[in-house]
Design a protein around this motif. Structure first.
Motif, PDB file in Angstrom:
ATOM      1  N   HIS A  24       0.734  -1.364   0.008  1.00  0.00           N
ATOM      2  CA  HIS A  24      -0.088   0.307   0.283  1.00  0.00           C
ATOM      3  C   HIS A  24       0.979   0.926   0.112  1.00  0.00           C
ATOM      4  O   HIS A  24       1.809   1.516   0.311  1.00  0.00           O
ATOM      5  CB  HIS A  24      -1.010  -0.131   1.122  1.00  0.00           C
ATOM      6  N   VAL A  25       0.329   2.641  -0.550  1.00  0.00           N
ATOM      7  CA  VAL A  25       1.006   3.628   0.069  1.00  0.00           C
ATOM      8  C   VAL A  25       0.189   4.333   0.105  1.00  0.00           C
ATOM      9  O   VAL A  25      -0.750   5.026   0.130  1.00  0.00           O
ATOM     10  CB  VAL A  25       0.902   4.261  -1.922  1.00  0.00           C
ATOM     11  N   LYS A  58      11.608   0.369   2.197  1.00  0.00           N
ATOM     12  CA  LYS A  58      10.077   1.361   2.202  1.00  0.00           C
ATOM     13  C   LYS A  58      10.295   1.204   0.785  1.00  0.00           C
ATOM     14  O   LYS A  58      10.785   2.411  -0.205  1.00  0.00           O
ATOM     15  CB  LYS A  58      10.244   2.428   2.808  1.00  0.00           C
ATOM     16  N   SER A  60       7.977   9.176   2.896  1.00  0.00           N
ATOM     17  CA  SER A  60       7.854   8.083   3.206  1.00  0.00           C
ATOM     18  C   SER A  60       7.782   8.126   4.937  1.00  0.00           C
ATOM     19  O   SER A  60       9.444   7.730   5.523  1.00  0.00           O
ATOM     20  CB  SER A  60       9.910   7.898   2.802  1.00  0.00           C
ATOM     21  N   GLN A  61       6.813   8.564   5.263  1.00  0.00           N
ATOM     22  CA  GLN A  61       6.529   8.129   6.559  1.00  0.00           C
ATOM     23  C   GLN A  61       5.714   6.946   7.102  1.00  0.00           C
ATOM     24  O   GLN A  61       6.126   6.961   8.701  1.00  0.00           O
ATOM     25  CB  GLN A  61       5.799   9.723   7.424  1.00  0.00           C
ATOM     26  N   CYS A  62       5.320   6.662   6.921  1.00  0.00           N
ATOM     27  CA  CYS A  62       4.216   5.561   6.837  1.00  0.00           C
ATOM     28  C   CYS A  62       4.019   4.263   7.037  1.00  0.00           C
ATOM     29  O   CYS A  62       3.470   3.813   8.066  1.00  0.00           O
ATOM     30  CB  CYS A  62       3.048   5.535   6.098  1.00  0.00           C
ATOM     31  N   GLY A  63       5.231   4.136   6.333  1.00  0.00           N
ATOM     32  CA  GLY A  63       5.521   2.783   6.118  1.00  0.00           C
ATOM     33  C   GLY A  63       4.909   1.113   5.515  1.00  0.00           C
ATOM     34  O   GLY A  63       4.547   0.036   6.091  1.00  0.00           O
ATOM     35  N   CYS A  78       8.247   3.036  -1.478  1.00  0.00           N
ATOM     36  CA  CYS A  78       8.111   4.369  -2.219  1.00  0.00           C
ATOM     37  C   CYS A  78       9.732   5.378  -2.243  1.00  0.00           C
ATOM     38  O   CYS A  78       9.410   6.055  -2.609  1.00  0.00           O
ATOM     39  CB  CYS A  78       6.926   4.617  -1.591  1.00  0.00           C
ATOM     40  N   CYS A 124       3.713   0.594   2.619  1.00  0.00           N
ATOM     41  CA  CYS A 124       4.466  -0.171   1.610  1.00  0.00           C
ATOM     42  C   CYS A 124       5.881  -0.480   1.546  1.00  0.00           C
ATOM     43  O   CYS A 124       7.016  -1.020   0.645  1.00  0.00           O
ATOM     44  CB  CYS A 124       5.007   1.449   0.987  1.00  0.00           C
ATOM     45  N   CYS A 172       1.542   6.956   2.151  1.00  0.00           N
ATOM     46  CA  CYS A 172       2.014   8.448   1.908  1.00  0.00           C
ATOM     47  C   CYS A 172       3.181   9.226   1.395  1.00  0.00           C
ATOM     48  O   CYS A 172       3.573   8.256   0.175  1.00  0.00           O
ATOM     49  CB  CYS A 172       2.510   9.387   3.719  1.00  0.00           C
TER      50      CYS A 172
HETATM   51  S1  FES Z   1       4.381   4.901   1.095  1.00  0.00           S
HETATM   52 FE1  FES Z   1       4.036   6.012   3.166  1.00  0.00          FE
HETATM   53  S2  FES Z   1       6.091   5.061   3.635  1.00  0.00           S
HETATM   54 FE2  FES Z   1       6.168   4.514   1.553  1.00  0.00          FE
END
Ligand code: FES
Ligand code: FES
Lengths: 795, 159
Positions: free
Chosen positions: B36-37, B57, B42-45, B59, B47, B39
């Motif tokens: 999944h994406v 990550k 590169s904050q949410c993880g 992304c 992905c 954010c």
């Molecule tokens: S989509 Fe949020 S960290 Fe990769």
């Protein structure tokens, strides 16, 4: 319980497997043949006139299919985005409800407002064209802060909304409240800000519109908590699509928290655009775009006073709040700081008179609407901070002052002075259980131990109530709802005895595919693996009002039980015929229809088969088939409540607040699945703690630019920000619904901000601190400590 | 550009744009939408995938940089209908609600289990610094990570 998979069993969730194996189906995952990608061009200004949009210049770019603007909406006669609640203010004055075009027409009123929609073959191409599109703006001064926007010299958002005032509403009895204050032995007061939040469900919003030129049918796939409501609002009020030609599907949705319950402009726009270009149109919101286009939350400025007698009994409460509506009214926006706030200000207390005034104000910021708790965390924050201040001023212990004022268990049903009638509850029981679980009595030792380490420790308590299970339609109608708030359910028993359940509720994490199956399992004696819950598709589910305000179980679940009753009633008739007994002699239990006192019985599956293969069936008096539908309109709200306790440790050197313990004892009514309830409460608490300690939506006061526009600037709570929480329940059954259920989705978020902030203030009390606004960020706390120490040194 | 890599145990080769992110390659080009994406910073993880056994990550990585590596996504964990012990632990501990952060959480948790000799709650919380969940308040995710780590250890010991 009558079934191994029935009510009260901590079943592991049926829906988990697809999510754990990457087989979920979220809108962003979908691809339709011939689909184009849409990107929105959004205003960089908070307030500006649009002088021109040069769409022609990008039309020739690679892959560009179409560029549409607000003018095209006007040409096509597309209506504005409607508001679902109409609030009537003082003197019967209706709220101001200026038009809300899906894309700006002539003027933008917040940074991030859509001004154009670019569609291209690929996302890259759409992005490039969107970036190249020149929009000519004439910037205007912006009204940003809610108090500034009320000022006579403030920029005006709309020509016919003087002072940017949406409404001036009140509830309660002003004169009686004044009289109570006149005879008070003590008056405590507070001024506070309830900080603005950005809800940030982890799945960004997305939408796909598809028009079928062959049939004239429209389909919208959207990240929504309530597809039927979107269908009604968008079809009927915006796009003028007949209801039978519009299907709205909300497949797997990655968290909602209220922010996905509104009708958003992008839903209208992809649907409308798909009919213009005759191809499916897909839009997926990027996170930074979500910060600028999802509705925001909270944002109140409040002063409040509590009148007490010499024993600390509350005599009256007076509250004045200014609430930010943002630039336009979102679906539930005006209802949040009025009905869902003012009507909860009695809390769990016997305060005899209350008067609350709320002014709702337009500003050049994003619309503000419901977010988990919606109005009730704000009410709880005002009341519970004020109670703590009163306790401190009068020298009464924090638990004791609450005990002296709590509505006793025997006093329910309890009519509050602000419309609500609480049906059931035992706040004193919750309080006692929480004090015990949190070892309230042992706090002094822990404080001393922290002090030995150079840390300031504080403990905070909050006893709260909320209203959910929205809502009895008749009452909601009087309060300004423009829709009914019942829920629908249908149970389809297949010839084999397997069951499909259709519900108007939507699950986006709450676990209905399991818990709703448990309700049916309990009632019909069929194991949950033979029961599927169908939701989120208006083409499959008859009707629904969706999931928000903790209404799914308390309204949708009860509708389901009602449909189950009808199945049993029909099953009894069939069984009576087959067993040659009188209908009144048939009992149903353990999955069997039995002639009372005999061993003559038919299983549920046999009855189902007979209903569809009616060879031995009372065809003269009854139709074949076994499928029943029910609508349930609740007679009252439900009132979950509880007592929460938090402990914090503050490092005076850095101002960092460490939440070290959290205990919650909640009365959520009958529990269907304790595992799921605990999970809901954990998540709710984390969001409330987020508001108290970390999250803050910040705009530049002058320019109206959003400064907290990404996860780098907007601090979301992480795993290491939270302690292990202790959660427990103390149940009183709801007195007015068949399942005794109240709801648990929001309790964590409602109780926790006040609880945590009471603990923070307690930790700083020796410095003379009586209130701290949220979030209690290191910066703010360090400054408070530093200033207090300097002030003390100067004395 | 032409790239070849091992994806969930199978050889894959594809023509990709040089600017294509690994997350986009998986989702858009290969239809593996389990990653999944959440954010764009590169904050949410959400992905997180494994690249040569290390959680990354997706992304933040170009598809071309994954050439020649072995990539595992959430779709590649279960053996037929048998869940990976970490997936099973998330199920048993109710470590997911809406499921959106879940693929990233599970992938990240597996590396935690593989690289942490003595897993504790504190270590698990610290490990999740790069993963945001909005639904669960993390408590059941932490429990899942610890239970999953124990399960993985005993499966290995049994093997
Ligand atoms: S989509 Fe949020 S960290 Fe990769
Ligand atoms: S389960 Fe919804 S974001 Fe984690």
């Amino acid at each position: 319980m009558s079934s191994a998979t029935g009510i009260g069993v901590p079943l592991r969730r049926k829906e988990d497997k697809r999510f754990l194996t990457g087989r979920g189906n979220y809108v962003a995952d979908m691809k339709l043949a011939g689909m184009v990608q849409a990107v929105f061009v959004r205003s960089p200004h908070a307030h500006a006139l649009i002088k021109g949009i040069d769409t022609a210049s990008v039309m020739g770019m690679d892959g560009v299919v179409a560029v549409l603007t607000g003018e095209d909406l006007a040409t096509d006669g597309v209506g504005g985005i409607p508001c679902g609640w109409g609030i009537t203010g003082k003197g019967g004055v209706a709220m101001k409800e200026p038009p809300h075009p899906a894309m700006a027409q002539g003027k933008v009123r917040h940074a991030g407002e859509a001004v154009a929609m670019v569609m291209a073959e690929t996302l890259e191409q759409a992005r490039e064209a969107a970036e190249a599109l020149v929009v000519d703006y004439d910037p205007l001064p912006a009204a940003v802060g809610v108090l500034d926007a009320m000022h006579s010299s403030a920029p005006q958002l709309f020509d016919d909304v003087p002072g940017n005032l949406c409404y001036d509403w009140d509830v309660g009895n002003e004169r009686a409240t004044d009289a109570a204050f006149a005879k008070a032995a003590h008056i405590s007061s507070i001024s506070l800000v309830n900080n603005r939040l950005i809800p940030n469900a982890m799945e960004p919003r997305a939408a796909i519109g598809e028009f079928n030129p062959g049939t004239g049918d429209y389909t919208l796939w959207t990240t929504s908590q309530n597809p039927h409501v979107i269908k009604l609002l968008m079809g009927n009020f915006v796009l003028n699509i007949p209801q039978h030609k519009l299907r709205v599907v909300a497949p797997d949705v990655g968290g909602g928290f209220g922010v996905k319950s509104f009708h958003y402009p992008e839903e209208t726009l992809v649907t409308w655009a798909s009919s213009k270009i005759r191809r499916p149109v897909k839009w997926v919101c990027e996170r930074s775009e979500g910060f600028l286009s999802d509705a925001h939350a909270r944002d109140h400025v409040t002063t409040a006073e509590l009148a007490l007698d010499e024993d600390g009994k509350f005599l009256g409460l007076r509250v004045k709040t200014v609430a930010n509506m943002g630039a336009y009214l979102s679906t539930f926006g005006p209802n949040i700081p009025s009905n869902l706030y003012g009507l909860l200000l009695a809390g769990v207390y016997t305060t005899p008179v209350i008067y609350c005034e709320v002014k709702a104000v337009f500003t050049n910021t994003l619309p503000v609407d419901a977010y988990r708790g919606a109005g009730r965390p704000e009410a709880t924050f005002v009341l519970e901070r004020l109670v703590d201040i009163a306790a401190t001023e009068m020298g009464i212990a924090k638990d004791e002052i609450r005990r002296r004022n709590i509505i006793p268990k025997e006093a329910y049903p309890y009519q509050t002075p602000v419309i609500m009638e609480y049906d059931s509850g035992d706040p004193a029981g919750c309080l006692d259980k929480a004090l015990e679980a949190a070892d309230w009595a042992g706090f002094a030792d822990r404080k001393a131990a922290s002090a030995a380490e150079g840390k300031l420790r504080g403990i905070g308590l909050c006893t709260y109530i909320e209203a959910c299970g929205l809502a009895p339609s008749r009452i909601a109608g009087r309060l300004g709802a423009r829709a009914g708030l019942y829920e629908s359910a249908a149970i389809r028993v297949h010839p084999t005895g397997d069951i499909s359940v259709f519900t108007g509720s939507h699950t986006h994490g709450q676990g209905h595919e399991t818990t709703f199956a448990q309700i049916v399992s309990e009632q019909l004696g069929v194991p949950v693996d033979k029961i599927d819950i169908v939701h989120g598709d208006t083409a499959k589910v008859q009707f629904g009002m969706g999931t928000y305000a903790s209404r799914s179980l308390a309204v949708g679940g009860v509708a389901l039980a009602k449909a189950g009753d009808k199945i049993i009633a029909k099953g009894k008739k069939i069984a009576a015929h087959m067993l040659e007994a009188s209908e009144s002699d048939i009992e149903f239990g353990g999955g069997e229809f039995r002639v009372a006192g005999t061993d003559r019985a038919k299983s549920f599956a046999e009855i189902a088969l007979a209903a569809y293969v009616p060879h031995d069936y009372p065809l003269e008096v009854m139709e074949p088939g076994l499928e029943e539908q029910a609508f349930y309109d609740p007679v009252n709200f439900t009132f979950p409540g509880g007592a929460h306790i938090a402990e914090v440790e503050i490092d005076p050197e850095t101002g960092v607040v460490d939440l070290v313990a959290y205990t919650a004892v909640d009365d959520v009514g009958t529990v269907i699945n304790p595992l799921v309830v605990d999970g809901q409460i954990h998540g709710g608490i984390a969001q409330g703690v987020g508001q108290a300690l970390f999250e803050n939506c910040v705009y530049d006061d002058e320019s109206g630019q959003l400064l907290s526009g990404s996860f780098m600037d907007y601090c979301m709570p992480r795993a290491d920000d939270l302690p292990r929480m202790t959660v427990a329940t103390h149940i009183t059954a709801c007195a007015h619904n068949a399942l005794g259920v109240k709801g648990c989705g929001e309790v964590g978020t409602i109780g926790s901000p006040a609880t945590v902030m009471n603990a923070v203030v307690d930790a700083l009390a020796h410095l003379g601190v009586t209130h701290v606004d949220m979030p209690a960020s290191p910066n703010r706390i360090w400054r408070i400590i530093h200033n207090a120490q300097s002030a003390m040194a100067a004395e | 550009m032409q790239i070849a890599l091992t994806l969930n145990g199978k050889e894959v080769s594809a023509e990709v744009r040089p600017s294509l992110l690994l997350s986009e390659f998986l989702r858009e080009q290969l239809g593996l939408t389990g990653t999944h994406v959440g954010c764009d910073t590169s904050q949410c993880g959400a992905c997180v995938v494994h690249v040569d056994g290390v959680s990354m990550k997706s992304c933040t990585m170009l598809a071309v940089s994954a050439a020649g590596t072995a990539v595992t996504t959430i779709e590649g964990l279960a053996q037929g209908d048998v869940l990976h012990p970490m997936q099973q632990a998330f199920h048993e501990c109710h470590g997911l609600q809406c499921g959106f952060c879940t693929p990233g959480m599970v992938m990240s948790a597996i590396e935690f289990a593989e690289t942490t000799p003595e897993p504790t709650e504190e270590k698990a919380r610290a490990w999740l610094e790069g993963n945001i969940c909005r639904c669960t308040g993390y408590q059941n995710i932490i429990d899942s990570m610890l239970a999953g780590a124990a399960k993985m250890k005993s499966t290995q010991a049994g093997a």
